[in-house]
Design a protein around this motif. Structure first.
Motif, PDB file in Angstrom:
ATOM      1  N   PRO A  55      -6.215  12.201   0.259  1.00 36.45           N
ATOM      2  CA  PRO A  55      -5.575  11.812  -0.978  1.00 36.45           C
ATOM      3  C   PRO A  55      -4.987  10.549  -1.059  1.00 36.45           C
ATOM      4  O   PRO A  55      -4.470   9.739  -0.099  1.00 36.45           O
ATOM      5  CB  PRO A  55      -4.628  12.777  -0.810  1.00 36.45           C
ATOM      6  N   THR A  56      -4.875  10.161  -2.550  1.00 37.00           N
ATOM      7  CA  THR A  56      -3.846   8.961  -2.949  1.00 37.00           C
ATOM      8  C   THR A  56      -3.178   9.847  -4.095  1.00 37.00           C
ATOM      9  O   THR A  56      -3.748  10.214  -4.924  1.00 37.00           O
ATOM     10  CB  THR A  56      -4.902   7.900  -3.282  1.00 37.00           C
ATOM     11  N   ILE A  57      -1.988   9.111  -4.097  1.00 36.27           N
ATOM     12  CA  ILE A  57      -1.191   9.577  -5.514  1.00 36.27           C
ATOM     13  C   ILE A  57      -0.805   8.380  -6.407  1.00 36.27           C
ATOM     14  O   ILE A  57      -0.702   7.305  -5.565  1.00 36.27           O
ATOM     15  CB  ILE A  57      -0.048  10.333  -5.318  1.00 36.27           C
ATOM     16  N   VAL A  58      -0.543   8.565  -7.454  1.00 35.18           N
ATOM     17  CA  VAL A  58      -0.003   7.488  -8.219  1.00 35.18           C
ATOM     18  C   VAL A  58       1.180   8.188  -9.124  1.00 35.18           C
ATOM     19  O   VAL A  58       0.886   8.951  -9.870  1.00 35.18           O
ATOM     20  CB  VAL A  58      -1.176   7.021  -9.272  1.00 35.18           C
ATOM     21  N   ASP A  59       2.414   7.697  -8.782  1.00 36.18           N
ATOM     22  CA  ASP A  59       3.677   8.158  -9.466  1.00 36.18           C
ATOM     23  C   ASP A  59       4.311   7.122 -10.532  1.00 36.18           C
ATOM     24  O   ASP A  59       4.771   6.289  -9.788  1.00 36.18           O
ATOM     25  CB  ASP A  59       4.535   8.906  -8.478  1.00 36.18           C
ATOM     26  N   ASP A  60       4.121   7.220 -11.718  1.00 35.09           N
ATOM     27  CA  ASP A  60       4.402   6.217 -12.453  1.00 35.09           C
ATOM     28  C   ASP A  60       3.607   4.947 -12.137  1.00 35.09           C
ATOM     29  O   ASP A  60       2.537   4.971 -11.997  1.00 35.09           O
ATOM     30  CB  ASP A  60       5.908   6.018 -12.374  1.00 35.09           C
ATOM     31  N   ASP A  61       4.269   3.743 -11.533  1.00 31.52           N
ATOM     32  CA  ASP A  61       3.469   2.735 -11.011  1.00 31.52           C
ATOM     33  C   ASP A  61       3.610   2.799  -9.466  1.00 31.52           C
ATOM     34  O   ASP A  61       3.239   1.562  -9.071  1.00 31.52           O
ATOM     35  CB  ASP A  61       4.327   1.471 -11.624  1.00 31.52           C
ATOM     36  N   PHE A  62       3.921   3.603  -8.920  1.00 36.66           N
ATOM     37  CA  PHE A  62       3.912   3.899  -7.545  1.00 36.66           C
ATOM     38  C   PHE A  62       2.759   4.437  -6.767  1.00 36.66           C
ATOM     39  O   PHE A  62       2.407   5.397  -7.114  1.00 36.66           O
ATOM     40  CB  PHE A  62       5.264   4.589  -6.954  1.00 36.66           C
ATOM     41  N   VAL A  63       2.152   3.579  -5.916  1.00 33.79           N
ATOM     42  CA  VAL A  63       0.802   4.332  -5.349  1.00 33.79           C
ATOM     43  C   VAL A  63       0.966   4.898  -3.674  1.00 33.79           C
ATOM     44  O   VAL A  63       1.624   3.874  -3.285  1.00 33.79           O
ATOM     45  CB  VAL A  63      -0.355   3.148  -5.411  1.00 33.79           C
ATOM     46  N   LEU A  64       0.421   5.695  -3.269  1.00 36.65           N
ATOM     47  CA  LEU A  64       0.758   6.051  -2.057  1.00 36.65           C
ATOM     48  C   LEU A  64      -0.284   7.205  -1.618  1.00 36.65           C
ATOM     49  O   LEU A  64      -0.961   7.770  -2.348  1.00 36.65           O
ATOM     50  CB  LEU A  64       2.098   6.969  -1.839  1.00 36.65           C
ATOM     51  N   TYR A  65      -0.790   6.446  -0.244  1.00 33.19           N
ATOM     52  CA  TYR A  65      -1.877   7.347   0.443  1.00 33.19           C
ATOM     53  C   TYR A  65      -1.299   7.649   1.752  1.00 33.19           C
ATOM     54  O   TYR A  65      -0.262   7.298   2.143  1.00 33.19           O
ATOM     55  CB  TYR A  65      -3.007   6.459   0.621  1.00 33.19           C
ATOM     56  N   GLU A  66      -1.935   8.394   2.636  1.00 32.43           N
ATOM     57  CA  GLU A  66      -1.642   9.174   3.943  1.00 32.43           C
ATOM     58  C   GLU A  66      -0.961  10.460   3.463  1.00 32.43           C
ATOM     59  O   GLU A  66       0.152  10.316   3.079  1.00 32.43           O
ATOM     60  CB  GLU A  66      -0.604   8.212   4.861  1.00 32.43           C
TER      61      GLU A  66
END
Ligand code: GSH
Length: 216
Positions: A55-66
């Protein structure tokens, strides 16, 4: 804009995050990628995750994976729904330990079998490697069985359950391709009952991998 989850059907890591979003009742948009179409190496996705994984998420302008980091982020960022880390400081530490153990040891044994059964042509299967991976996996299951004292791995349903369950479901799914793996028959009793509790969660069926639903 709603949080976006980049998801791939059958990925236990992506399933974990989908379960977490549902558990915490966080509004989200599901962006399903296709592994076979090479979506993960396309420039749009590579710009989000240089490791090309879901998975990878995008929350507003914040991207996070793992996935483990995403689950911790969701817990801290959103107070909606239920907690993913219930209990005292020590009980929460144990949940984190279980997540690490699942990601490190359970996954390792699972991937030894998976690499053969799902990602290698059947006429090239290394049966010795499958047997060793299977034995490791069953040893891990016994240890996890000993960790299960109540209904859940932690003091209430937690990130640990949402981590472990998709991995086990994927392992059992491998029996579709290799019925004599004999994993289902070897699941220890407490884990067997716990899996039924997981399957009874209100969001289980909704998050069940779509291509598994289509080909039960
Ligand atoms: N440690 C990562 C593992 C993620 C991962 O391995 N995802 C796989 C799907 S199960 C993936 O996207 N693989 C695509 C590829 O490697 O090309 C996590 O926890 O998020």
């Amino acid at each position: 804009m709603a949080l976006r989850l980049y998801y791939g059907s059958g990925s236990p890591y992506a399933w974990r995050v989908w379960l977490a979003l549902e558990h915490k009742a966080i509004p989200y948009q599901l962006k399903t990628v296709s592994f076979s179409a090479g979506d993960l190496t396309k420039p749009e996705f590579s710009a989000l995750n240089p490791r090309h994984k879901v998975p990878t998420i995008v929350d507003d302008d914040f991207v996070l994976y793992e996935s483990a980091a995403i689950v911790e982020y969701l817990e801290e960022r959103y107070q909606s729904g239920k907690t993913l880390f219930p209990g005292s400081v020590r009980q929460r530490a144990v949940i984190r330990r279980l997540v690490r153990e699942a990601d490190q040891y359970l996954t390792h044994s699972m991937e030894r079998v998976l690499d053969q059964v799902l990602f290698t042509e059947q006429d090239q299967w290394d049966l010795k490697e499958i047997a060793v991976g299977r034995a490791d996996f069953l040893t891990e299951l016994d240890l996890f069985e000993s960790y299960l004292r109540g209904d859940w791995f932690g003091d209430g349903l937690s990130a640990a359950d949402l981590t472990i369950y998709p991995m086990l479901a994927l392992c059992l799914r491998m029996e579709k391709k290799k019925p004599d793996l004999g994993l289902t028959a070897s699941i220890p009793p407490k884990i067997r009952s716990w899996m039924k509790r997981m399957q009874a969660l209100p969001y289980h069926d909704k998050t069940y991998p779509p291509h598994w639903k289509a080909n039960p």
